[in-house]
Design a protein around this motif. Structure first.
Motif, PDB file in Angstrom:
ATOM      1  N   TRP A  18       0.850  -1.183   0.000  1.00  0.00           N
ATOM      2  CA  TRP A  18       0.000   0.000   0.000  1.00  0.00           C
ATOM      3  C   TRP A  18       0.886   1.234   0.000  1.00  0.00           C
ATOM      4  O   TRP A  18       1.993   1.208   0.570  1.00  0.00           O
ATOM      5  CB  TRP A  18      -0.861   0.026   1.256  1.00  0.00           C
ATOM      6  CG  TRP A  18      -2.006  -0.917   1.262  1.00  0.00           C
ATOM      7  CD1 TRP A  18      -2.377  -1.819   0.299  1.00  0.00           C
ATOM      8  CD2 TRP A  18      -2.952  -1.063   2.313  1.00  0.00           C
ATOM      9  NE1 TRP A  18      -3.474  -2.497   0.701  1.00  0.00           N
ATOM     10  CE2 TRP A  18      -3.856  -2.061   1.937  1.00  0.00           C
ATOM     11  CE3 TRP A  18      -3.112  -0.446   3.545  1.00  0.00           C
ATOM     12  CZ2 TRP A  18      -4.918  -2.450   2.734  1.00  0.00           C
ATOM     13  CZ3 TRP A  18      -4.166  -0.837   4.350  1.00  0.00           C
ATOM     14  CH2 TRP A  18      -5.059  -1.829   3.946  1.00  0.00           C
ATOM     15  N   ASP A  96      -7.101  -5.767   6.273  1.00  0.00           N
ATOM     16  CA  ASP A  96      -8.209  -5.163   5.539  1.00  0.00           C
ATOM     17  C   ASP A  96      -9.294  -6.156   5.152  1.00  0.00           C
ATOM     18  O   ASP A  96     -10.274  -5.785   4.513  1.00  0.00           O
ATOM     19  CB  ASP A  96      -7.696  -4.446   4.293  1.00  0.00           C
ATOM     20  CG  ASP A  96      -7.057  -5.381   3.283  1.00  0.00           C
ATOM     21  OD1 ASP A  96      -6.734  -6.535   3.638  1.00  0.00           O
ATOM     22  OD2 ASP A  96      -6.868  -4.958   2.126  1.00  0.00           O
ATOM     23  N   ILE A 115      -8.948  -2.292   8.736  1.00  0.00           N
ATOM     24  CA  ILE A 115      -8.869  -1.149   7.835  1.00  0.00           C
ATOM     25  C   ILE A 115      -9.954  -1.339   6.777  1.00  0.00           C
ATOM     26  O   ILE A 115      -9.854  -2.223   5.924  1.00  0.00           O
ATOM     27  CB  ILE A 115      -7.474  -1.030   7.186  1.00  0.00           C
ATOM     28  CG1 ILE A 115      -6.414  -0.879   8.282  1.00  0.00           C
ATOM     29  CG2 ILE A 115      -7.436   0.130   6.203  1.00  0.00           C
ATOM     30  CD1 ILE A 115      -4.980  -0.946   7.774  1.00  0.00           C
ATOM     31  N   PRO A 117     -12.626   1.189   4.478  1.00  0.00           N
ATOM     32  CA  PRO A 117     -13.150   2.516   4.150  1.00  0.00           C
ATOM     33  C   PRO A 117     -14.661   2.557   3.902  1.00  0.00           C
ATOM     34  O   PRO A 117     -15.236   3.624   3.766  1.00  0.00           O
ATOM     35  CB  PRO A 117     -12.391   2.884   2.864  1.00  0.00           C
ATOM     36  CG  PRO A 117     -12.087   1.562   2.235  1.00  0.00           C
ATOM     37  CD  PRO A 117     -11.864   0.604   3.382  1.00  0.00           C
ATOM     38  N   PRO A 139     -10.694   3.845   8.730  1.00  0.00           N
ATOM     39  CA  PRO A 139     -10.913   3.928   7.284  1.00  0.00           C
ATOM     40  C   PRO A 139      -9.668   3.772   6.410  1.00  0.00           C
ATOM     41  O   PRO A 139      -9.784   3.509   5.218  1.00  0.00           O
ATOM     42  CB  PRO A 139     -11.515   5.323   7.105  1.00  0.00           C
ATOM     43  CG  PRO A 139     -10.943   6.118   8.228  1.00  0.00           C
ATOM     44  CD  PRO A 139     -10.826   5.152   9.379  1.00  0.00           C
ATOM     45  N   ASP A 140      -8.474   3.938   6.995  1.00  0.00           N
ATOM     46  CA  ASP A 140      -7.282   3.898   6.148  1.00  0.00           C
ATOM     47  C   ASP A 140      -6.035   3.609   6.994  1.00  0.00           C
ATOM     48  O   ASP A 140      -6.098   3.551   8.222  1.00  0.00           O
ATOM     49  CB  ASP A 140      -7.112   5.203   5.371  1.00  0.00           C
ATOM     50  CG  ASP A 140      -7.111   6.434   6.276  1.00  0.00           C
ATOM     51  OD1 ASP A 140      -6.437   6.412   7.316  1.00  0.00           O
ATOM     52  OD2 ASP A 140      -7.800   7.414   5.923  1.00  0.00           O
ATOM     53  N   THR A 142      -3.369   5.428   7.531  1.00  0.00           N
ATOM     54  CA  THR A 142      -2.948   6.533   8.405  1.00  0.00           C
ATOM     55  C   THR A 142      -3.665   6.456   9.743  1.00  0.00           C
ATOM     56  O   THR A 142      -3.051   6.582  10.805  1.00  0.00           O
ATOM     57  CB  THR A 142      -3.219   7.900   7.726  1.00  0.00           C
ATOM     58  OG1 THR A 142      -2.454   7.951   6.522  1.00  0.00           O
ATOM     59  CG2 THR A 142      -2.849   9.051   8.639  1.00  0.00           C
TER      60      THR A 142
END
Length: 164
Positions: A18, A96, A115, A117, A139-140, A142
């Motif tokens: 990613w 994810d 993770i 989104p 959501p991500d 970060t």
């Protein structure tokens, strides 16, 4: 069976991290050991050295073909925890995939950081409600790193309880 005895022309797509994954792993590694648990085959690993992509920030890389277990089998997470001298309850599994990463971690007794989104499905919401202190949804990448920085106790690598 030796890999050389298996006549199969497997050409997997190239593995791509990613965006900003190396930086994320580096930040996490400053406060807690980072290991990977990946459902990759022997052939996939020959094409891409995941550990080298994330070096020097990984403590270890555990591909499923070497472990003998693949996610969501809880033995995969339990085996990695045992190899690192940890109880599964001390593990925060980040991923994810709801089915592979969240279900697998929960079945093993670990915490999960999902993770995702998109809004969770009704099935996912039911499972999350059953484990309010063991699963967090972000959501991500970060936000995943920020969550880890806020919830992992650096001196012990233990996870503070949190909820989605």
């Amino acid at each position: 069976m030796a890999p050389s005895a298996f006549r199969h022309d497997h050409r997997p797509p190239g593995f791509v991290l990613w965006p900003r994954a190396v930086e994320a792993v580096a930040r996490i590694a400053r406060i807690a050991p980072v290991v990977t648990l990946s459902n990759v085959s022997y052939w996939d690993e020959r094409e891409t050295d995941v550990a080298a992509l994330l070096a020097p920030h990984l403590q270890a890389h555990h591909p499923s073909w070497q472990l003998g277990f693949a996610k969501p089998d809880p033995r995969a997470v339990r085996t990695v925890a045992r190899l690192h001298g940890r109880d599964p309850a001390e593990v925060l599994h980040v991923g994810d995939s709801f089915d592979y990463d969240v279900r697998g971690a929960l079945a093993a007794g670990a915490h999960a950081l999902w993770i995702n989104p998109r809004p969770p499905s009704a099935d996912a919401l039911r499972l999350l409600a059953e484990h309010p202190d063991r699963v967090t949804v972000v959501p991500d990448l970060t936000r995943a790193v920020e969550h880890i920085e806020q919830t992992v106790l650096p001196s012990t690598h233990m996870i503070r309880s949190s909820s989605p």
